[in-house]
Write a protein that holds these residues in place. Sequence first.
Motif, PDB file in Angstrom:
ATOM      1  N   ARG A  30      51.531  23.144  31.238  1.00  0.00           N
ATOM      2  CA  ARG A  30      51.712  24.403  31.786  1.00  0.00           C
ATOM      3  C   ARG A  30      53.081  24.746  32.562  1.00  0.00           C
ATOM      4  O   ARG A  30      53.393  23.833  33.420  1.00  0.00           O
TER       5      ARG A  30
ATOM      6  N   GLY B 283      55.023  27.443  34.304  1.00  0.00           N
ATOM      7  CA  GLY B 283      54.960  29.168  34.405  1.00  0.00           C
ATOM      8  C   GLY B 283      53.976  29.919  33.812  1.00  0.00           C
ATOM      9  O   GLY B 283      52.826  29.569  33.839  1.00  0.00           O
ATOM     10  N   ASP B 284      54.204  30.718  33.058  1.00  0.00           N
ATOM     11  CA  ASP B 284      53.239  31.498  32.086  1.00  0.00           C
ATOM     12  C   ASP B 284      53.200  31.044  30.844  1.00  0.00           C
ATOM     13  O   ASP B 284      52.569  31.958  30.012  1.00  0.00           O
TER      14      ASP B 284
ATOM     15  N   ASP C  64      42.971  27.124  34.848  1.00  0.00           N
ATOM     16  CA  ASP C  64      42.893  28.687  34.922  1.00  0.00           C
ATOM     17  C   ASP C  64      44.106  28.857  34.070  1.00  0.00           C
ATOM     18  O   ASP C  64      45.205  28.879  34.432  1.00  0.00           O
TER      19      ASP C  64
ATOM     20  N   ALA D 272      44.482  32.322  33.489  1.00  0.00           N
ATOM     21  CA  ALA D 272      45.019  33.321  34.053  1.00  0.00           C
ATOM     22  C   ALA D 272      46.721  33.412  34.203  1.00  0.00           C
ATOM     23  O   ALA D 272      46.834  32.447  34.768  1.00  0.00           O
ATOM     24  N   GLY D 273      47.216  34.541  33.806  1.00  0.00           N
ATOM     25  CA  GLY D 273      48.588  34.657  33.850  1.00  0.00           C
ATOM     26  C   GLY D 273      49.388  34.091  32.838  1.00  0.00           C
ATOM     27  O   GLY D 273      50.514  34.276  32.711  1.00  0.00           O
ATOM     28  N   VAL D 274      48.738  33.387  32.050  1.00  0.00           N
ATOM     29  CA  VAL D 274      49.477  32.981  30.805  1.00  0.00           C
ATOM     30  C   VAL D 274      49.758  33.916  29.836  1.00  0.00           C
ATOM     31  O   VAL D 274      48.932  34.745  29.496  1.00  0.00           O
ATOM     32  N   ARG D 275      51.134  33.943  29.347  1.00  0.00           N
ATOM     33  CA  ARG D 275      51.599  34.872  28.553  1.00  0.00           C
ATOM     34  C   ARG D 275      51.832  34.604  27.196  1.00  0.00           C
ATOM     35  O   ARG D 275      51.868  35.086  26.196  1.00  0.00           O
TER      36      ARG D 275
ATOM     37  N   ALA E 154      43.271  33.865  28.924  1.00  0.00           N
ATOM     38  CA  ALA E 154      44.637  34.398  29.224  1.00  0.00           C
ATOM     39  C   ALA E 154      44.593  35.769  29.281  1.00  0.00           C
ATOM     40  O   ALA E 154      45.206  36.299  30.241  1.00  0.00           O
ATOM     41  N   GLY E 155      43.966  36.425  28.482  1.00  0.00           N
ATOM     42  CA  GLY E 155      43.865  37.927  28.494  1.00  0.00           C
ATOM     43  C   GLY E 155      44.850  38.461  27.327  1.00  0.00           C
ATOM     44  O   GLY E 155      45.050  37.789  26.329  1.00  0.00           O
TER      45      GLY E 155
END
Length: 97
Positions: free
Chosen positions: A10, A12-13, A36, A38-41, A66-67
């Motif tokens: 990882r 950053g994002d 986690d 989360a926050g991965v773009r 990630a979303g």
Amino acid sequence: MTGTSARITRDGDVLHVSGALVRAHVAALWAQRPADAAGVRRIDLTGVERIDSAGLALVSLLASAAGPALVIEGQPPGYRELQAAYRLGPSLDFARD
């Protein structure tokens, strides 16, 4: 076995995935993957030599954590066929008819 062990890092994002993302290597990644997402773009697959269904399952899990705004970059050999076979959309969610 050909190919190098798969690896996830990882920055950053961005999650960078490299090596052969196949069943024999994916098992070790389940414990090593970033805990986690989360926050991965972006998930960067440009370093992946090849992928099988186990590899796609791992990437799909990371993508779901990630979303919805996630971008997946790169299509290693086998990726497009697996994505179509499992009826997954561009961000590896289930495609709607």
